[in-house]
Design a protein around this motif. Structure first.
Motif, short mmCIF file in Angstrom:
data_model
loop_
_atom_site.label_atom_id
_atom_site.label_comp_id
_atom_site.label_asym_id
_atom_site.label_seq_id
_atom_site.Cartn_x
_atom_site.Cartn_y
_atom_site.Cartn_z
N ALA A 41 0.83 -1.22 0.00
CA ALA A 41 0.00 0.00 0.00
C ALA A 41 0.85 1.26 0.00
CB ALA A 41 -0.92 -0.01 1.21
N ASP A 42 2.05 1.18 0.64
CA ASP A 42 2.93 2.34 0.70
C ASP A 42 3.85 2.46 -0.51
OD1 ASP A 42 1.86 2.99 3.14
OD2 ASP A 42 3.39 1.93 4.31
N ALA A 43 3.89 1.42 -1.35
CA ALA A 43 4.78 1.44 -2.51
C ALA A 43 4.33 2.52 -3.48
CB ALA A 43 4.78 0.08 -3.20
N PRO A 44 5.28 3.22 -4.12
CA PRO A 44 4.88 4.27 -5.06
C PRO A 44 4.27 3.67 -6.32
CG PRO A 44 7.26 3.93 -5.11
CD PRO A 44 6.73 3.09 -3.98
N LEU A 45 3.41 4.45 -6.96
CA LEU A 45 2.87 4.05 -8.26
C LEU A 45 3.94 4.25 -9.32
CD1 LEU A 45 -0.66 5.72 -8.10
CD2 LEU A 45 -0.17 3.27 -7.98
N LYS A 46 4.02 3.31 -10.24
CA LYS A 46 5.00 3.40 -11.31
C LYS A 46 4.33 3.99 -12.55
CE LYS A 46 7.63 -0.65 -9.73
NZ LYS A 46 8.09 -2.02 -10.11
N LEU A 47 4.93 5.06 -13.07
CA LEU A 47 4.40 5.75 -14.25
C LEU A 47 5.48 5.77 -15.33
CD1 LEU A 47 2.30 7.56 -15.72
CD2 LEU A 47 3.34 9.50 -14.57
N TRP A 48 5.16 5.20 -16.49
CA TRP A 48 6.10 5.21 -17.62
C TRP A 48 5.62 6.22 -18.66
CZ3 TRP A 48 7.78 -0.47 -19.12
CH2 TRP A 48 8.43 -1.05 -18.03
N HIS A 49 6.59 6.87 -19.30
CA HIS A 49 6.26 7.85 -20.34
C HIS A 49 7.45 8.00 -21.28
CE1 HIS A 49 8.88 11.11 -18.74
NE2 HIS A 49 8.69 10.47 -17.59
N ALA A 50 7.26 8.73 -22.37
CA ALA A 50 8.32 8.99 -23.34
C ALA A 50 8.50 10.49 -23.55
CB ALA A 50 8.02 8.30 -24.67
N TYR A 51 8.12 11.29 -22.55
CA TYR A 51 8.21 12.75 -22.68
C TYR A 51 9.65 13.22 -22.55
CZ TYR A 51 3.12 13.26 -22.11
OH TYR A 51 1.76 13.21 -22.27
N LEU A 103 4.87 17.11 -16.57
CA LEU A 103 4.42 15.85 -15.98
C LEU A 103 4.96 15.69 -14.56
CD1 LEU A 103 2.93 13.15 -16.33
CD2 LEU A 103 5.05 12.20 -17.26
N LEU A 104 6.20 16.05 -14.36
CA LEU A 104 6.77 15.98 -13.01
C LEU A 104 6.00 16.87 -12.03
CD1 LEU A 104 10.59 16.07 -13.86
CD2 LEU A 104 9.39 14.22 -12.68
N LYS A 105 5.64 18.06 -12.50
CA LYS A 105 4.88 18.97 -11.63
C LYS A 105 3.48 18.42 -11.36
CE LYS A 105 3.58 23.83 -11.10
NZ LYS A 105 3.67 25.19 -11.71
N ALA A 106 2.84 17.84 -12.39
CA ALA A 106 1.49 17.30 -12.22
C ALA A 106 1.47 16.13 -11.24
CB ALA A 106 0.92 16.88 -13.57
N THR A 107 2.46 15.24 -11.35
CA THR A 107 2.51 14.11 -10.41
C THR A 107 2.84 14.59 -9.00
OG1 THR A 107 4.81 13.72 -11.10
CG2 THR A 107 3.10 12.40 -12.16
N GLU A 157 -6.31 20.67 -12.47
CA GLU A 157 -5.05 21.38 -12.30
C GLU A 157 -3.94 20.74 -13.12
OE1 GLU A 157 -2.44 24.31 -10.82
OE2 GLU A 157 -4.60 24.15 -10.99
N ALA A 158 -3.94 19.41 -13.22
CA ALA A 158 -2.92 18.75 -14.03
C ALA A 158 -3.05 19.13 -15.49
CB ALA A 158 -3.03 17.24 -13.86
N SER A 159 -4.27 19.25 -16.00
CA SER A 159 -4.47 19.68 -17.38
C SER A 159 -3.94 21.10 -17.59
CB SER A 159 -5.96 19.64 -17.75
OG SER A 159 -6.35 18.34 -18.09
N ARG A 160 -4.20 21.97 -16.61
CA ARG A 160 -3.71 23.35 -16.71
C ARG A 160 -2.19 23.38 -16.78
NH1 ARG A 160 -1.43 27.22 -14.03
NH2 ARG A 160 -1.13 25.88 -12.23
N VAL A 161 -1.52 22.58 -15.94
CA VAL A 161 -0.05 22.54 -15.94
C VAL A 161 0.47 22.00 -17.26
CG1 VAL A 161 1.95 21.42 -14.88
CG2 VAL A 161 0.12 22.35 -13.44
N ARG A 162 -0.15 20.94 -17.76
CA ARG A 162 0.31 20.36 -19.02
C ARG A 162 0.10 21.33 -20.19
NH1 ARG A 162 -2.41 16.79 -20.91
NH2 ARG A 162 -4.20 16.62 -19.51
N ALA A 163 -0.95 22.14 -20.11
CA ALA A 163 -1.21 23.10 -21.18
C ALA A 163 -0.27 24.29 -21.12
CB ALA A 163 -2.66 23.56 -21.12
N THR A 164 -0.13 24.89 -19.95
CA THR A 164 0.64 26.12 -19.83
C THR A 164 2.14 25.88 -19.79
OG1 THR A 164 0.38 26.03 -17.42
CG2 THR A 164 -1.23 27.32 -18.67
N GLN A 165 2.57 24.79 -19.17
CA GLN A 165 4.00 24.52 -19.06
C GLN A 165 4.47 23.52 -20.12
OE1 GLN A 165 5.34 23.63 -15.09
NE2 GLN A 165 7.33 22.89 -15.77
N GLY A 166 3.70 22.47 -20.34
CA GLY A 166 4.10 21.45 -21.31
C GLY A 166 3.67 21.75 -22.73
N ARG A 167 2.87 22.80 -22.94
CA ARG A 167 2.38 23.22 -24.25
C ARG A 167 1.62 22.10 -24.96
NH1 ARG A 167 1.47 27.48 -23.49
NH2 ARG A 167 1.67 28.35 -25.57
#
Length: 724
Positions: free
Chosen positions: A19-29, A37-41, A302-312
């Motif tokens: 339960a305490d283990a972190p979630l694993k997220l894979w991406h190619a960004y 993505l780092l900020k959103a997570t 908020e994650a969508s806002r970050v991805r739009a404004t920072q990640g374009r």
């Protein structure tokens, strides 16, 4: 009772740890998208307390790693990927459904539809990705609305001799050409859903782009790096690219983004592919509830806002466009408008099958090897050759019988051996100590050599399709050796590729040895000044990683901007399109590999030359022997024992020199310069993951090298007898 209590405590501890283990997220960004993505997570962790472990993977290997890792429980909980591979992922049961968890109205309708397979939804839409037109407003005040206006603008904006172009994009990539194909009303699939290449729209779109290139309005052999450089240096007035390009534009370049122009001949807007990037939850997620929570969080608010404004990125979340910073962002609104005319990329397996045939066709036309009217037939032939029918299933019974016979024969051989005069322990009293010393090396050989070899050999007897392996016996070998689906003189044939591989190894080894030995003889001359400096400089090509060297040489062979063609122009010669013909593409590969390989032979020859007694040369001079006679009668015979093993090793290296072929010529033209190892790679990772077929290729490569090893072993034995 105590045991039950201990077991319960152990289970509770394991559950708490899971339960305490972190979630694993894979991406190619990369770049701004990765930072967003780092900020959103981070925001997700702040809100829920659940940590997220991110892993960035190279895009080319991303899908293969997912399909291999998730079934074995070693993959991510959530992964970000484009939707066109969804049907393949769903067939392999890699993704968890989201039908009952997603609210369709939260996202744009076409993004949700793209994630639907057989009535089920998979994943949470993150962003839209399509192409648009970047326009330098200093050079083009008014963007073209249609292709007629574009053709009127381009002559005034282009001067290929000075390296200036009215338009730039990756013209050899079908992802970019698809906008022209659909604009000229060319279908990609017929009514049955099968790929369709021989259409009027295909020929017209290829003719249009070929004319743009021949007129010097677009650069030849354009890569993403070249397009970026041209636009930032204001040598390209307009660029076709996606939202990811915005983060690469220099701040000094004034630009705006508009939809692609309408094709005047058809009245249809250029319709690029619409890609939907989504957060998919793995079917083997360790914490599925939290994984769904993370995926949904990344797609909204908020994650969508970050991805739009920072990640374009262009969010798929409808509500985020109510925020002023998103609504008033010209780039985001422009791409959102451009996406209205985009063609959703099918998420079928058939879509994955068209990329290589279309890449071959597009490059053949642009390089002048094929007329646009004949290109559809070329693509159709390659399509049918690459996507072979599934071989019939085979029975395990004969193979089990063969294995039993081998075991029985081995047992009989052991039993019929004459008994040893002494027991084993008396004959080998130190066997336990010897085994202890050998165990680490034996374990390493087992893990790194024998087990992979056994797995590869076994895999060659199976056919892989959509995550399912079926036993087909020797069918893969029969298809390869019978050259089924193509003539033996075509690049896809095993025999053609074997001939190219042998020629490749022979030419390279001859050049490596010849140049290396010549330089070693020069550096041995005691009258040569600065010998130490020259030795260091000549070893540098060997010291630099070969993939870096390969990319450097690839750039030097570029048709318009390469240093080699620049030198030819200075000498008054015509520039060469190096990768349009087999001879020039093969020569480019050989030149690169020769640069990499001669230092090794030079070092070996230098070391061997130092061991030759100087008295032999002095005696030869007294007898009146010339320099040529000394070389033939003294130097070469005494170099042979040292050089022969180096030549054998170099030939094996060159036989499997994947990096140079893959990075320099890329197999061009039409796979003609591929060697066996690069062909095996393509069957495994670029042609619908035909792992069994690729494994069969690898086994045949092993057989060829085994024969070469037997030949060289006899050669070295004969040499030892002669010199002994």
């Amino acid at each position: 009772m105590r045991r039950l209590l201990a077991l319960a405590l152990l289970v509770a501890a394991w559950s708490a740890h899971a339960a305490d283990a972190p979630l694993k997220l894979w991406h190619a960004y990369r770049g701004a998208e990765e930072a967003a993505l780092l900020k959103a997570t981070g925001l997700f962790t702040q809100k829920t307390g659940v940590k997220v472990e991110l892993l960035a993977l190279p895009y080319d290997a991303y899908a293969a790693k997912l399909t291999n890792a998730i079934p074995h429980g070693a993959g991510p909980d959530v992964f970000l990927f484009n939707h066109e591979r969804l049907r393949n992922f769903q067939a392999q049961k890699l993704v968890a459904p989201t039908t009952d968890r997603i609210v369709r109205g939260d996202y744009f309708a076409n993004t949700v539809e793209a994630l639907e397979v057989e009535g089920q939804l998979y994943g949470y839409p993150l962003s839209l990705k399509s192409l648009a037109l970047y326009v330098n407003t200093r050079l083009v005040p008014q963007p073209p609305a249609n292709t007629d206006e574009l053709l009127r603008l381009l002559p005034t904006l282009s001067d290929a001799g000075q390296g200036r172009f009215g338009l730039a994009y990756e013209s050899g990539d079908f992802y970019y050409h698809a906008a022209f194909l659909f604009g000229f009303d060319g279908p990609l699939f017929d009514a049955s859903g099968r790929a369709s290449f021989q259409t009027q729209g295909m020929a017209r779109s290829l003719t249009f782009v070929k004319k743009l290139q021949d007129a010097g309005y677009i650069p030849q052999e354009a890569s993403g790096a070249l397009v970026k450089s041209l636009f930032n240096d204001e040598r390209a007035a307009m660029v076709i690219s996606g939202p990811w390009f915005a983060g690469e534009v220099a701040s000094s370049v004034p630009y705006r983004v508009v939809a692609l122009p309408v094709v005047s001949a058809t009245g249809i807007p250029m319709r690029p592919f619409l890609g939907v990037e989504a957060a998919f939850v793995s079917s083997r997620a360790q914490q599925p509830q939290k994984a769904h929570q993370l995926a949904r969080f990344l797609s909204m608010g908020e994650a969508s806002r970050v991805r739009a404004t920072q990640g374009r990125q262009i969010p798929a979340d409808v509500a985020v466009y109510q925020l002023p910073e998103v609504r008033d962002d010209v780039l985001i609104s422009s791409f959102r408008e451009a996406a209205r005319h985009a063609t959703p990329m099918p998420n079928t397996l058939e879509m994955a099958r068209v990329w290589e045939p279309m890449k071959l066709t597009l490059r053949a036309v642009l390089q002048g090897g094929t007329a646009p009217e004949e290109a559809g037939a070329l693509a159709d032939r390659r399509y049918r050759a690459l996507h072979r029918e599934r071989p019939p299933d085979a029975s395990f019974a004969p193979w089990l019988g063969l294995a039993g016979a081998l075991v029985l024969g081995g047992g009989v051989w052991v039993l019929r051996r004459p008994a040893a005069p002494l027991p084993f322990r008396q004959r080998y009293p130190d066997v336990a100590r010897a085994a202890a010393y050998l165990a680490p090396a034996a374990a390493g050989l087992g893990v790194l050599v024998f087990i992979p070899f056994a797995v590869g050999l076994s895999l060659s007897l199976f056919h892989h399709e959509a995550g399912t392996y079926t036993f087909v016996g020797l069918a893969n070998f029969v298809d390869i050796l019978a050259s089924r689906g193509y003539r033996i003189t075509e690049p896809l044939s095993f025999y053609f590729t074997l001939a190219v591989t042998l020629l490749w190894a022979l030419v390279n080894v001859v050049l490596h040895v010849g140049i290396g030995l010549a330089l070693a003889l020069l550096l041995k001359n005691p009258l040569l000044k600065l010998r130490g400096l020259y030795r260091v400089l000549l070893i540098i090509p060997w010291a630099v990683p070969n993939y870096i060297t390969a990319l450097m040489w690839k750039g030097m062979f570029h048709r318009q901007f390469g240093a080699i063609n620049g030198l030819l122009v200075m000498l008054g010669l015509e520039p060469v399109s190096w990768f349009t013909r087999f001879s020039t593409a093969f020569a480019a590969n050989v030149a690169t590999n020769t640069w990499l390989g001669f230092p090794f032979m030079m070092v070996v020859a230098l070391g061997a030359l130092q061991s030759i007694p100087q008295e032999l040369y002095e005696a030869a001079e007294v007898d009146g022997a010339s320099r040529w006679t000394q070389l033939r009668r003294i130097t070469l015979p005494l170099l042979r024992p040292a050089m022969l093993p180096a030549i054998i090793l170099g030939s094996v290296w060159t036989f499997n020199m994947f990096n140079i072929i893959y990075l320099v010529s890329g197999g061009e033209p039409g796979g003609g310069t591929d060697i066996l190892v690069s062909e095996a790679f393509r069957w495994a990772f670029q042609r619908n993951e035909q792992y069994g077929f690729a494994a069969a290729y690898s086994v045949l490569i092993f057989v060829v090298l085994l024969g070469w090893s037997a030949f060289t072993r006899r050669l070295t034995r004969a040499d030892a007898e002669v010199t002994g």
